[in-house]
Motif scaffolding. Structure first.
Motif, PDB file in Angstrom:
ATOM      1  N   CYS A 113       0.839  -1.203   0.000  1.00 38.96           N
ATOM      2  CA  CYS A 113       0.000   0.000   0.000  1.00 38.96           C
ATOM      3  C   CYS A 113       0.867   1.245   0.000  1.00 38.96           C
ATOM      4  O   CYS A 113       1.688   1.444   0.916  1.00 38.96           O
ATOM      5  CB  CYS A 113      -0.926   0.021   1.220  1.00 38.96           C
ATOM      6  N   GLN A 114       0.695   2.082  -1.021  1.00 41.21           N
ATOM      7  CA  GLN A 114       1.436   3.334  -1.095  1.00 41.21           C
ATOM      8  C   GLN A 114       0.684   4.391  -0.287  1.00 41.21           C
ATOM      9  O   GLN A 114      -0.370   4.839  -0.696  1.00 41.21           O
ATOM     10  CB  GLN A 114       1.568   3.778  -2.550  1.00 41.21           C
ATOM     11  N   MET A 115       1.219   4.751   0.856  1.00 43.25           N
ATOM     12  CA  MET A 115       0.663   5.725   1.797  1.00 43.25           C
ATOM     13  C   MET A 115      -0.128   5.005   2.908  1.00 43.25           C
ATOM     14  O   MET A 115      -0.839   4.036   2.653  1.00 43.25           O
ATOM     15  CB  MET A 115      -0.252   6.759   1.127  1.00 43.25           C
ATOM     16  N   GLY A 116       0.015   5.526   4.118  1.00 44.61           N
ATOM     17  CA  GLY A 116      -0.708   4.979   5.249  1.00 44.61           C
ATOM     18  C   GLY A 116      -2.206   5.106   5.100  1.00 44.61           C
ATOM     19  O   GLY A 116      -2.964   4.229   5.527  1.00 44.61           O
ATOM     20  N   THR A 117      -2.650   6.201   4.489  1.00 44.11           N
ATOM     21  CA  THR A 117      -4.090   6.414   4.295  1.00 44.11           C
ATOM     22  C   THR A 117      -4.680   5.334   3.375  1.00 44.11           C
ATOM     23  O   THR A 117      -5.804   4.883   3.577  1.00 44.11           O
ATOM     24  CB  THR A 117      -4.343   7.802   3.692  1.00 44.11           C
ATOM     25  N   VAL A 118      -3.914   4.920   2.389  1.00 38.51           N
ATOM     26  CA  VAL A 118      -4.351   3.847   1.499  1.00 38.51           C
ATOM     27  C   VAL A 118      -4.408   2.530   2.273  1.00 38.51           C
ATOM     28  O   VAL A 118      -5.321   1.714   2.090  1.00 38.51           O
ATOM     29  CB  VAL A 118      -3.414   3.728   0.278  1.00 38.51           C
ATOM     30  N   ILE A 156       1.456  10.741   7.371  1.00 41.84           N
ATOM     31  CA  ILE A 156       1.839  10.552   8.769  1.00 41.84           C
ATOM     32  C   ILE A 156       2.100  11.890   9.475  1.00 41.84           C
ATOM     33  O   ILE A 156       2.605  11.944  10.588  1.00 41.84           O
ATOM     34  CB  ILE A 156       3.073   9.617   8.866  1.00 41.84           C
ATOM     35  N   THR A 157       1.709  12.981   8.801  1.00 45.79           N
ATOM     36  CA  THR A 157       1.837  14.310   9.410  1.00 45.79           C
ATOM     37  C   THR A 157       0.464  14.989   9.456  1.00 45.79           C
ATOM     38  O   THR A 157      -0.227  14.937  10.465  1.00 45.79           O
ATOM     39  CB  THR A 157       2.859  15.163   8.629  1.00 45.79           C
ATOM     40  N   GLU A 158       0.034  15.573   8.342  1.00 43.68           N
ATOM     41  CA  GLU A 158      -1.252  16.271   8.309  1.00 43.68           C
ATOM     42  C   GLU A 158      -2.415  15.345   8.671  1.00 43.68           C
ATOM     43  O   GLU A 158      -3.299  15.714   9.452  1.00 43.68           O
ATOM     44  CB  GLU A 158      -1.491  16.868   6.921  1.00 43.68           C
ATOM     45  N   PHE A 159      -2.420  14.148   8.096  1.00 40.85           N
ATOM     46  CA  PHE A 159      -3.527  13.213   8.337  1.00 40.85           C
ATOM     47  C   PHE A 159      -3.635  12.861   9.816  1.00 40.85           C
ATOM     48  O   PHE A 159      -4.732  12.794  10.377  1.00 40.85           O
ATOM     49  CB  PHE A 159      -3.321  11.946   7.509  1.00 40.85           C
ATOM     50  N   VAL A 160      -2.507  12.655  10.460  1.00 38.65           N
ATOM     51  CA  VAL A 160      -2.500  12.331  11.896  1.00 38.65           C
ATOM     52  C   VAL A 160      -2.990  13.519  12.713  1.00 38.65           C
ATOM     53  O   VAL A 160      -3.721  13.357  13.697  1.00 38.65           O
ATOM     54  CB  VAL A 160      -1.090  11.898  12.347  1.00 38.65           C
ATOM     55  N   LYS A 161      -2.600  14.714  12.303  1.00 38.96           N
ATOM     56  CA  LYS A 161      -3.057  15.916  13.007  1.00 38.96           C
ATOM     57  C   LYS A 161      -4.573  16.046  12.923  1.00 38.96           C
ATOM     58  O   LYS A 161      -5.232  16.456  13.881  1.00 38.96           O
ATOM     59  CB  LYS A 161      -2.380  17.155  12.426  1.00 38.96           C
ATOM     60  N   GLY A 212      -6.045  12.363  14.682  1.00 37.79           N
ATOM     61  CA  GLY A 212      -5.605  11.963  16.011  1.00 37.79           C
ATOM     62  C   GLY A 212      -4.484  10.934  15.969  1.00 37.79           C
ATOM     63  O   GLY A 212      -4.336  10.195  14.993  1.00 37.79           O
ATOM     64  N   GLU A 213      -3.703  10.880  17.023  1.00 37.13           N
ATOM     65  CA  GLU A 213      -2.497  10.047  17.049  1.00 37.13           C
ATOM     66  C   GLU A 213      -2.783   8.547  17.112  1.00 37.13           C
ATOM     67  O   GLU A 213      -1.878   7.738  16.942  1.00 37.13           O
ATOM     68  CB  GLU A 213      -1.611  10.458  18.232  1.00 37.13           C
ATOM     69  N   LYS A 214      -4.030   8.165  17.345  1.00 39.79           N
ATOM     70  CA  LYS A 214      -4.367   6.739  17.403  1.00 39.79           C
ATOM     71  C   LYS A 214      -4.940   6.223  16.081  1.00 39.79           C
ATOM     72  O   LYS A 214      -5.370   5.071  16.003  1.00 39.79           O
ATOM     73  CB  LYS A 214      -5.365   6.488  18.527  1.00 39.79           C
ATOM     74  N   VAL A 215      -4.939   7.058  15.059  1.00 40.35           N
ATOM     75  CA  VAL A 215      -5.596   6.701  13.803  1.00 40.35           C
ATOM     76  C   VAL A 215      -5.007   5.446  13.162  1.00 40.35           C
ATOM     77  O   VAL A 215      -5.717   4.675  12.502  1.00 40.35           O
ATOM     78  CB  VAL A 215      -5.555   7.890  12.805  1.00 40.35           C
ATOM     79  N   TYR A 216      -3.713   5.201  13.362  1.00 37.57           N
ATOM     80  CA  TYR A 216      -3.069   4.046  12.737  1.00 37.57           C
ATOM     81  C   TYR A 216      -2.937   2.851  13.684  1.00 37.57           C
ATOM     82  O   TYR A 216      -2.249   1.878  13.359  1.00 37.57           O
ATOM     83  CB  TYR A 216      -1.680   4.428  12.213  1.00 37.57           C
ATOM     84  N   LEU A 256      10.587  10.171   9.101  1.00 38.36           N
ATOM     85  CA  LEU A 256       9.244   9.611   9.141  1.00 38.36           C
ATOM     86  C   LEU A 256       9.201   8.304   9.913  1.00 38.36           C
ATOM     87  O   LEU A 256       8.186   7.962  10.526  1.00 38.36           O
ATOM     88  CB  LEU A 256       8.704   9.410   7.724  1.00 38.36           C
ATOM     89  N   GLY A 257      10.308   7.573   9.897  1.00 33.05           N
ATOM     90  CA  GLY A 257      10.382   6.359  10.694  1.00 33.05           C
ATOM     91  C   GLY A 257      10.256   6.659  12.177  1.00 33.05           C
ATOM     92  O   GLY A 257       9.553   5.960  12.924  1.00 33.05           O
ATOM     93  N   GLU A 258      10.932   7.715  12.612  1.00 30.39           N
ATOM     94  CA  GLU A 258      10.841   8.130  14.015  1.00 30.39           C
ATOM     95  C   GLU A 258       9.434   8.592  14.357  1.00 30.39           C
ATOM     96  O   GLU A 258       8.944   8.355  15.471  1.00 30.39           O
ATOM     97  CB  GLU A 258      11.865   9.243  14.278  1.00 30.39           C
ATOM     98  N   ARG A 259       8.769   9.252  13.396  1.00 33.71           N
ATOM     99  CA  ARG A 259       7.386   9.678  13.622  1.00 33.71           C
ATOM    100  C   ARG A 259       6.479   8.467  13.824  1.00 33.71           C
ATOM    101  O   ARG A 259       5.598   8.458  14.688  1.00 33.71           O
ATOM    102  CB  ARG A 259       6.883  10.508  12.438  1.00 33.71           C
ATOM    103  N   ALA A 260       6.682   7.447  13.003  1.00 29.40           N
ATOM    104  CA  ALA A 260       5.857   6.242  13.100  1.00 29.40           C
ATOM    105  C   ALA A 260       6.043   5.545  14.445  1.00 29.40           C
ATOM    106  O   ALA A 260       5.063   5.124  15.077  1.00 29.40           O
ATOM    107  CB  ALA A 260       6.195   5.285  11.956  1.00 29.40           C
ATOM    108  N   ILE A 261       7.275   5.449  14.897  1.00 31.33           N
ATOM    109  CA  ILE A 261       7.555   4.825  16.195  1.00 31.33           C
ATOM    110  C   ILE A 261       6.901   5.617  17.323  1.00 31.33           C
ATOM    111  O   ILE A 261       6.298   5.050  18.241  1.00 31.33           O
ATOM    112  CB  ILE A 261       9.078   4.708  16.418  1.00 31.33           C
ATOM    113  N   ALA A 262       6.980   6.945  17.229  1.00 33.22           N
ATOM    114  CA  ALA A 262       6.375   7.804  18.252  1.00 33.22           C
ATOM    115  C   ALA A 262       4.861   7.630  18.316  1.00 33.22           C
ATOM    116  O   ALA A 262       4.247   7.808  19.374  1.00 33.22           O
ATOM    117  CB  ALA A 262       6.726   9.267  17.979  1.00 33.22           C
ATOM    118  N   LEU A 263       4.257   7.246  17.179  1.00 37.77           N
ATOM    119  CA  LEU A 263       2.811   7.042  17.127  1.00 37.77           C
ATOM    120  C   LEU A 263       2.395   5.640  17.558  1.00 37.77           C
ATOM    121  O   LEU A 263       1.208   5.329  17.613  1.00 37.77           O
ATOM    122  CB  LEU A 263       2.293   7.312  15.709  1.00 37.77           C
ATOM    123  N   GLY A 264       3.368   4.782  17.819  1.00 42.29           N
ATOM    124  CA  GLY A 264       3.055   3.452  18.317  1.00 42.29           C
ATOM    125  C   GLY A 264       3.377   2.308  17.385  1.00 42.29           C
ATOM    126  O   GLY A 264       3.050   1.151  17.680  1.00 42.29           O
TER     127      GLY A 264
END
Length: 408
Positions: A125-130, A156-161, A164-168, A185-193
């Protein structure tokens, strides 16, 4: 391997990174299908879409997605024998509802046709939203295979904002691998869980063979062309490039700013160039296909990418066009934004300045114009770095290695 690529829209002229991976995997001997949730503009497409017959490989999911949402809510058995055949369970009430609505019934038939396809080794899947949109289809057993999700920036930036941080949260649990395009972005993903052991950073590469390196020298006229390429949206920071350019013009520099791309901010940016009295030296080309973009890059002397965090929280990963500019030998000026410092080495292949700092942006562009003797050194450094770390052929082999580890 048999691989399914899932995208939000296809074809999409701005998503060359999807083509680079799909074509690379085909060349490596893998079987690739493309599934898209919506249809893109087929009138203006990348030349490789036609060359490799990719439109024939696309199956559109847009009618399917809404059906899956309805079916997901009801998994009552119509009959044990029937549910085994189709791979999901429907109540008699739902079946009657779909039958009464011919449009919904056609969606259901489309779904059953997909279910009959051979299973995939990898679903990418290209993109987390997809990935989120696709998850119900996997849960229902329409698709089988290891699920890979690639994070690229906005997802993983605007969409999460916004969400919410639990969206994924559920996606982090159910997907098998996440591939952010940069360490940031890898660090962002880890920070989100996201579990750290599910992350494999895979940078988004370019086809270096398509970008001919050329040493930049100051023209005999002394007239400098500065290029900027991207959608005319907030995170691209084009406003700050125009403001910096106006400072250069006030200092007496002979230069032209070439803006390639289109978007919702075009009118506002054109008005800004008039307000700053630089409209005669700022050229808005509008949207161009990839070959046309490369042609403009080849005619430029410098490249600027003043990316910023937009007001809605949108951020880049690493802009592909910045890699392309470096590949053709352009000295670049960009910002300390997202993963860009992982690409541009300040003082070596270009310069980095703080976001929204128009004065520093103008100073660095002015310094480059005043010191053309460093253009060749910077251009060579940039090209070498791209060939070493962002060559799509090398990165596609790394992608295959990640796939193979998943299916062992």
């Amino acid at each position: 391997m048999r691989i399914a690529f899932v995208v939000g829209k296809f074809p999409l002229i701005s998503e060359v990174f999807v083509l680079n991976q799909v074509i690379g995997l085909i060349k490596l001997g893998h079987e690739v299908d493309i599934f898209s949730f919506s249809r893109g503009d087929t009138k203006k497409i990348h030349s490789d879409v036609e060359k490799y017959g990719l439109l024939k490989k696309v199956i559109y999911l847009d009618p399917l997605h809404r059906v899956s949402d309805r079916v997901r809510e009801t998994r009552m058995s119509l009959s044990e024998k029937y549910s085994k055949k189709i791979g999901f369970k429907l109540s008699l009430l739902d079946l009657i509802r779909y039958t009464r609505d011919k449009f919904l019934l056609m969606k259901l038939i489309h779904w059953l046709r997909l279910k009959s396809m051979r299973p995939y080794d990898i679903i990418h899947c290209q993109m987390g939203t997809v990935g989120l949109r696709f998850l119900p289809l996997r849960r229902l057993g329409i698709f089988s295979g290891k699920l890979v999700v690639q994070f690229r920036g906005e997802d993983i930036t605007e969409f999460v904002k916004q969400k919410g941080e639990k969206v994924y949260g559920k996606l982090f649990k159910e997907a098998d691998c996440f591939m952010p395009v940069c360490d940031y972005l890898g660090e962002r993903a880890i920070a989100l869980g996201c579990p750290k052991d599910k992350i494999s950073v895979l940078r988004s590469g370019i086809n270096c063979k398509r970008f001919i390196y050329s040493e930049r020298v100051i023209p005999s006229t002394g007239f400098i062309r500065i290029a900027i390429v991207g959608r005319l949206v907030g995170k691209k920071g084009i406003e700050y490039a125009i403001r910096a350019f106006s400072i250069l013009k006030k200092r007496g520099y002979k230069a032209e700013l070439l803006i390639v791309g289109d978007g919702p901010l075009r009118m506002r940016l054109q008005e800004l160039s008039k307000e700053l009295n630089v409209d005669k030296s700022v050229v808005f080309f509008g949207a161009k296909n990839h070959d046309e973009v490369v042609e403009i890059l080849n005619k430029a002397h410098l490249f600027v990418a003043p990316s910023v965090i937009s007001k809605n929280g949108n951020e880049e990963g690493i802009p592909n066009v910045l890699k392309e500019a470096m590949a053709v030998g352009l000295p670049v000026v960009s910002t300390y934004h997202a993963g860009i410092p992982e690409l541009v080495q300040d003082g070596i292949s270009g310069f980095l300045v703080p976001e929204r700092d128009t004065q520093s942006l103008a100073d660095k562009l002015g310094y480059l114009i005043d010191h053309p003797e460093i253009w060749i050194r910077m251009g060579r450094s940039g090209r070498r770095f791209i060939e070493k770390d962002y060559n799509i052929e090398k990165l596609n082999k790394e992608l295959v290695d990640i796939y193979r580890k998943l299916i062992k």
